[in-house]
Design a protein around this motif. Structure first.
Motif, PDB file in Angstrom:
ATOM      1  N   PHE A 152      71.961 -55.309  99.588  1.00 35.22           N
ATOM      2  CA  PHE A 152      71.379 -54.770 100.819  1.00 35.22           C
ATOM      3  C   PHE A 152      70.039 -54.112 100.529  1.00 35.22           C
ATOM      4  CE2 PHE A 152      75.995 -54.323 100.702  1.00 35.22           C
ATOM      5  CZ  PHE A 152      76.344 -55.144 101.764  1.00 35.22           C
ATOM      6  N   ARG A 153      69.065 -54.361 101.398  1.00 30.80           N
ATOM      7  CA  ARG A 153      67.768 -53.699 101.228  1.00 30.80           C
ATOM      8  C   ARG A 153      67.895 -52.253 101.696  1.00 30.80           C
ATOM      9  NH1 ARG A 153      61.697 -55.561 101.416  1.00 30.80           N
ATOM     10  NH2 ARG A 153      60.780 -53.647 102.200  1.00 30.80           N
ATOM     11  N   LEU A 154      67.419 -51.324 100.852  1.00 28.95           N
ATOM     12  CA  LEU A 154      67.528 -49.898 101.169  1.00 28.95           C
ATOM     13  C   LEU A 154      66.261 -49.354 101.814  1.00 28.95           C
ATOM     14  CD1 LEU A 154      69.130 -48.635  97.847  1.00 28.95           C
ATOM     15  CD2 LEU A 154      70.239 -48.622 100.073  1.00 28.95           C
ATOM     16  N   THR A 155      65.134 -50.001 101.513  1.00 27.19           N
ATOM     17  CA  THR A 155      63.878 -49.511 102.078  1.00 27.19           C
ATOM     18  C   THR A 155      63.571 -50.314 103.345  1.00 27.19           C
ATOM     19  OG1 THR A 155      62.855 -50.954 100.427  1.00 27.19           O
ATOM     20  CG2 THR A 155      62.850 -48.606  99.959  1.00 27.19           C
ATOM     21  N   GLU A 156      62.816 -49.699 104.259  1.00 26.64           N
ATOM     22  CA  GLU A 156      62.532 -50.354 105.543  1.00 26.64           C
ATOM     23  C   GLU A 156      61.734 -51.648 105.319  1.00 26.64           C
ATOM     24  OE1 GLU A 156      63.346 -49.238 108.734  1.00 26.64           O
ATOM     25  OE2 GLU A 156      64.606 -47.740 107.742  1.00 26.64           O
ATOM     26  N   GLU A 157      61.801 -52.531 106.291  1.00 24.12           N
ATOM     27  CA  GLU A 157      61.115 -53.827 106.167  1.00 24.12           C
ATOM     28  C   GLU A 157      59.614 -53.658 105.941  1.00 24.12           C
ATOM     29  OE1 GLU A 157      62.167 -56.828 105.614  1.00 24.12           O
ATOM     30  OE2 GLU A 157      64.218 -56.058 105.667  1.00 24.12           O
ATOM     31  N   ASP A 158      59.017 -52.595 106.530  1.00 24.36           N
ATOM     32  CA  ASP A 158      57.565 -52.436 106.380  1.00 24.36           C
ATOM     33  C   ASP A 158      57.203 -51.593 105.141  1.00 24.36           C
ATOM     34  OD1 ASP A 158      58.407 -49.960 107.190  1.00 24.36           O
ATOM     35  OD2 ASP A 158      56.698 -49.600 108.532  1.00 24.36           O
ATOM     36  N   ALA A 159      58.200 -51.248 104.338  1.00 24.15           N
ATOM     37  CA  ALA A 159      57.914 -50.446 103.137  1.00 24.15           C
ATOM     38  C   ALA A 159      57.277 -51.312 102.063  1.00 24.15           C
ATOM     39  CB  ALA A 159      59.215 -49.838 102.613  1.00 24.15           C
ATOM     40  N   PRO A 306      65.058 -44.576  99.009  1.00 19.14           N
ATOM     41  CA  PRO A 306      66.369 -45.216  99.003  1.00 19.14           C
ATOM     42  C   PRO A 306      67.449 -44.245  99.486  1.00 19.14           C
ATOM     43  CG  PRO A 306      65.254 -45.499  96.889  1.00 19.14           C
ATOM     44  CD  PRO A 306      64.441 -44.537  97.686  1.00 19.14           C
ATOM     45  N   TYR A 307      68.358 -44.747 100.279  1.00 18.38           N
ATOM     46  CA  TYR A 307      69.500 -43.964 100.791  1.00 18.38           C
ATOM     47  C   TYR A 307      69.069 -42.869 101.772  1.00 18.38           C
ATOM     48  CZ  TYR A 307      71.535 -46.237  96.706  1.00 18.38           C
ATOM     49  OH  TYR A 307      71.920 -47.173  95.780  1.00 18.38           O
ATOM     50  N   PHE A 308      67.911 -43.038 102.424  1.00 18.78           N
ATOM     51  CA  PHE A 308      67.446 -42.000 103.340  1.00 18.78           C
ATOM     52  C   PHE A 308      68.474 -41.747 104.451  1.00 18.78           C
ATOM     53  CE2 PHE A 308      64.935 -40.506 107.015  1.00 18.78           C
ATOM     54  CZ  PHE A 308      64.406 -39.361 106.442  1.00 18.78           C
ATOM     55  N   GLY A 309      68.983 -42.830 105.057  1.00 17.24           N
ATOM     56  CA  GLY A 309      69.966 -42.688 106.143  1.00 17.24           C
ATOM     57  C   GLY A 309      71.249 -41.995 105.664  1.00 17.24           C
ATOM     58  N   PRO A 310      71.914 -42.555 104.644  1.00 17.97           N
ATOM     59  CA  PRO A 310      73.152 -41.928 104.158  1.00 17.97           C
ATOM     60  C   PRO A 310      72.940 -40.481 103.699  1.00 17.97           C
ATOM     61  CG  PRO A 310      72.901 -44.115 103.208  1.00 17.97           C
ATOM     62  CD  PRO A 310      71.662 -43.845 104.000  1.00 17.97           C
ATOM     63  N   LEU A 311      71.780 -40.177 103.108  1.00 16.82           N
ATOM     64  CA  LEU A 311      71.549 -38.808 102.618  1.00 16.82           C
ATOM     65  C   LEU A 311      71.554 -37.806 103.768  1.00 16.82           C
ATOM     66  CD1 LEU A 311      68.805 -39.057  99.874  1.00 16.82           C
ATOM     67  CD2 LEU A 311      70.989 -37.865  99.700  1.00 16.82           C
ATOM     68  N   LYS A 312      71.043 -38.260 104.905  1.00 20.36           N
ATOM     69  CA  LYS A 312      70.984 -37.368 106.076  1.00 20.36           C
ATOM     70  C   LYS A 312      72.382 -36.933 106.498  1.00 20.36           C
ATOM     71  CE  LYS A 312      66.935 -36.659 106.638  1.00 20.36           C
ATOM     72  NZ  LYS A 312      66.679 -35.293 106.413  1.00 20.36           N
ATOM     73  N   GLU A 317      76.574 -28.068 102.812  1.00 19.29           N
ATOM     74  CA  GLU A 317      77.529 -27.309 101.975  1.00 19.29           C
ATOM     75  C   GLU A 317      77.812 -28.055 100.682  1.00 19.29           C
ATOM     76  OE1 GLU A 317      79.216 -28.344 105.394  1.00 19.29           O
ATOM     77  OE2 GLU A 317      77.320 -27.255 105.714  1.00 19.29           O
ATOM     78  N   LEU A 318      77.726 -29.392 100.728  1.00 21.34           N
ATOM     79  CA  LEU A 318      77.955 -30.166  99.504  1.00 21.34           C
ATOM     80  C   LEU A 318      76.684 -30.189  98.663  1.00 21.34           C
ATOM     81  CD1 LEU A 318      79.953 -32.023  97.941  1.00 21.34           C
ATOM     82  CD2 LEU A 318      78.845 -33.946  99.065  1.00 21.34           C
ATOM     83  N   MET A 319      75.534 -30.385  99.321  1.00 25.56           N
ATOM     84  CA  MET A 319      74.291 -30.514  98.566  1.00 25.56           C
ATOM     85  C   MET A 319      73.096 -30.098  99.416  1.00 25.56           C
ATOM     86  SD  MET A 319      72.910 -33.945  96.694  1.00 25.56           S
ATOM     87  CE  MET A 319      72.535 -34.854  98.178  1.00 25.56           C
ATOM     88  N   ARG A 320      72.254 -29.217  98.850  1.00 26.22           N
ATOM     89  CA  ARG A 320      70.997 -28.879  99.519  1.00 26.22           C
ATOM     90  C   ARG A 320      69.994 -29.970  99.149  1.00 26.22           C
ATOM     91  NH1 ARG A 320      70.788 -22.511  97.810  1.00 26.22           N
ATOM     92  NH2 ARG A 320      70.402 -23.485  95.788  1.00 26.22           N
ATOM     93  N   GLN A 321      69.208 -30.415 100.117  1.00 25.62           N
ATOM     94  CA  GLN A 321      68.297 -31.535  99.868  1.00 25.62           C
ATOM     95  C   GLN A 321      66.854 -31.176 100.128  1.00 25.62           C
ATOM     96  OE1 GLN A 321      69.294 -35.148 101.994  1.00 25.62           O
ATOM     97  NE2 GLN A 321      71.416 -34.486 102.093  1.00 25.62           N
ATOM     98  N   GLN A 322      65.997 -31.551  99.208  1.00 22.69           N
ATOM     99  CA  GLN A 322      64.557 -31.446  99.419  1.00 22.69           C
ATOM    100  C   GLN A 322      63.996 -32.852  99.311  1.00 22.69           C
ATOM    101  OE1 GLN A 322      63.302 -28.565 100.257  1.00 22.69           O
ATOM    102  NE2 GLN A 322      65.275 -27.558  99.909  1.00 22.69           N
ATOM    103  N   LEU A 323      63.728 -33.496 100.431  1.00 26.16           N
ATOM    104  CA  LEU A 323      63.139 -34.832 100.409  1.00 26.16           C
ATOM    105  C   LEU A 323      61.629 -34.647 100.537  1.00 26.16           C
ATOM    106  CD1 LEU A 323      65.702 -36.704 102.696  1.00 26.16           C
ATOM    107  CD2 LEU A 323      65.810 -36.208 100.248  1.00 26.16           C
ATOM    108  N   VAL A 324      60.912 -35.134  99.540  1.00 26.41           N
ATOM    109  CA  VAL A 324      59.497 -34.777  99.391  1.00 26.41           C
ATOM    110  C   VAL A 324      58.647 -36.048  99.462  1.00 26.41           C
ATOM    111  CG1 VAL A 324      57.872 -33.617  97.861  1.00 26.41           C
ATOM    112  CG2 VAL A 324      60.274 -32.938  97.839  1.00 26.41           C
ATOM    113  N   PHE A 325      57.604 -36.031 100.282  1.00 26.56           N
ATOM    114  CA  PHE A 325      56.846 -37.270 100.498  1.00 26.56           C
ATOM    115  C   PHE A 325      55.386 -37.128 100.075  1.00 26.56           C
ATOM    116  CE2 PHE A 325      60.350 -37.166 103.575  1.00 26.56           C
ATOM    117  CZ  PHE A 325      61.067 -38.222 103.043  1.00 26.56           C
TER     118      PHE A 325
END
Ligand code: A2P
Length: 403
Positions: A152-159, A306-312, A317-325
């Motif tokens: 399965f492709r994880l990144t968007e089609e225009d990535a 990768p995994y942007f959708g599932p990470l959201k 409480e399980l994991m603090r996330q810093q997604l950095v662009f």
């Protein structure tokens, strides 16, 4: 061999690479200034005829497999080492061997190693509570067979990046992996010289009980590289295709089994693979663990992460996330190490906590940047990073896998 090399009469302290721990990343071969390191399909080895104990290869090795020594009367040949599944035991010597000479040799190597490790804090060590990994069950001459269950492709089609989530079914084959371990992929065919393609390693992105719980399958996170033989082979695989795999590899980049442990993960791109495995393991087996999980994850844009959708969907409480662009149209470039500095208070509290384990995985350039951020965060908090880092490494609480 130069004048300072540790080789007193009749004995040699031979430099060897542990095939059980080595992840075959090739860093040692790239680093060696005099081409003493080479590899075949199975192992990376050091030629005792060429090695001059410069120790340049020691610090860059991500696993510490490079840091092995045997005192021998006759050096193990390169061909012997190519065939090893594990290192030989240290042999016994007859009484005629001068023990003072042996000790002098030990001291000399220890001093050279201390120099080589200064700045890195020493050899990589697994977390004390980590489960015992299985390594090297399968190699090129005896690979395991897996069947593609999904691609399965994880990144968007225009990535710009084409990153794939590839699920491999192991069928009846016993191929145990722990989170953080890698497997080798044998791309079929040969290169322009008729040689088989090198085995490429990929970190497993599913937890030990399978991509689907209690199933004998596993997932990989693979980025298509422009000229990459193996990555293009993998990214183009269709469901039902057979793949030859080797491994498992890696015995130090493992997660602590301790629910009290804080897991501090820093990655870019496909460096997220082991951290997906860590997160799933915690979620499935220790969802109420008191230890804190933190993820600092860098990508160009959300569409490239990768995994942007599932990470959201992973709860705070399980994991603090810093997604950095780094390439958002209306924001300045930001890297994971910059975000760490903005959250200095949180980061320094974690570093000061003896239960914190740090993991860095992804682009090689990130390692220096992250190290500088840790140093500056510590300075502000009156902590001594130069002392904390080597101690964390010695205690199996600081792990780097960059490429
Ligand atoms: P950049 O926009 O500067 O390329 P990639 O998409 O190539 O796999 O990279 C993943 C992310 O890592 C990108 O956001 C990239 O930013 C970033 N990156 C590149 N070099 C470094 C570095 N030295 N330290 C941290 N992040 C980096």
């Amino acid at each position: 061999m130069d004048a300072t090399s540790p080789q007193p009469a009749g004995l040699l302290k031979q430099h060897l690479i542990d095939p059980e721990i080595c992840i075959r990343c090739g860093t040692c071969e790239e680093t060696c200034p005099i081409d003493a390191v080479s590899h075949n399909d199975d192992n990376y080895v050091v030629d005792a005829e060429i090695c001059n104990y410069c120790m340049d290869c020691i610090a860059p090795c991500p696993t510490g497999s490079i840091d092995n020594w045997r005192v021998v009367k006759t050096a193990y040949s390169v061909d012997e080492q190519f065939g090893w599944d594990e290192l030989p035991e240290q042999g016994e010597f007859a009484d005629d061997v001068d023990t003072d000479l042996m000790e002098a040799l030990e001291d000399e190597i220890a001093a050279l190693l201390a120099d080589a490790h200064s700045g890195t804090g020493g050899k990589a060590v697994a977390p004390a509570s980590a489960a015992k990994p299985t390594v090297n069950l399968f190699n090129r001459s005896k690979p395991a067979n897996a069947v593609v269950q999904g691609n399965f492709r994880l990144t968007e089609e225009d990535a710009e990046n084409d990153v794939r989530h590839i699920i491999l079914d192991l069928g009846d084959t016993v191929f145990p992996v722990l989170e953080g371990q890698s497997i080798g992929i044998i791309a079929p065919g040969t290169d322009a010289n008729g040689n088989a393609h090198a085995v490429r390693l990929y970190s497993v992105s599913s937890p030990r009980d399978g991509e689907r719980p209690n199933t004998n399958n596993m997932a990989l996170t693979v980025k298509r590289e422009a000229e990459g033989i193996c990555s293009n082979y993998l990214c183009d695989l269709e469901k039902g295709a057979s793949v030859q795999i080797t491994g498992p590899f890696g015995a130090t980049f493992l997660m602590p089994e301790d629910p009290q442990a804080n897991i501090f993960m820093i990655c870019t791109g496909t460096g997220s693979a082991p951290f997906r495995a860590f997160t799933e393991r915690r979620r499935r087996a220790m969802s109420t663990a008191p230890g804190q999980m933190d993820l600092y994850f860098g990508a160009r844009r959300p569409e490239e992460l990768p995994y942007f959708g599932p990470l959201k969907k992973v709860p705070q409480e399980l994991m603090r996330q810093q997604l950095v662009f780094s390439r958002l149209p209306d924001s300045p470039k930001e890297y994971v190490q910059d975000r760490m500095v903005t959250r200095a208070e949180e980061v320094s509290a974690l570093l000061a906590d003896e239960k914190t384990h740090v993991y860095i995985c992804g682009l090689r350039g990130m390692e220096t940047g992250v190290d500088e951020s840790f140093a500056s965060i510590c300075r502000q908090a009156s902590l001594d990073w130069e002392a904390i880092k080597p101690r964390m490494r010695e205690e199996g609480r600081y792990h780097v896998e960059t490429y």
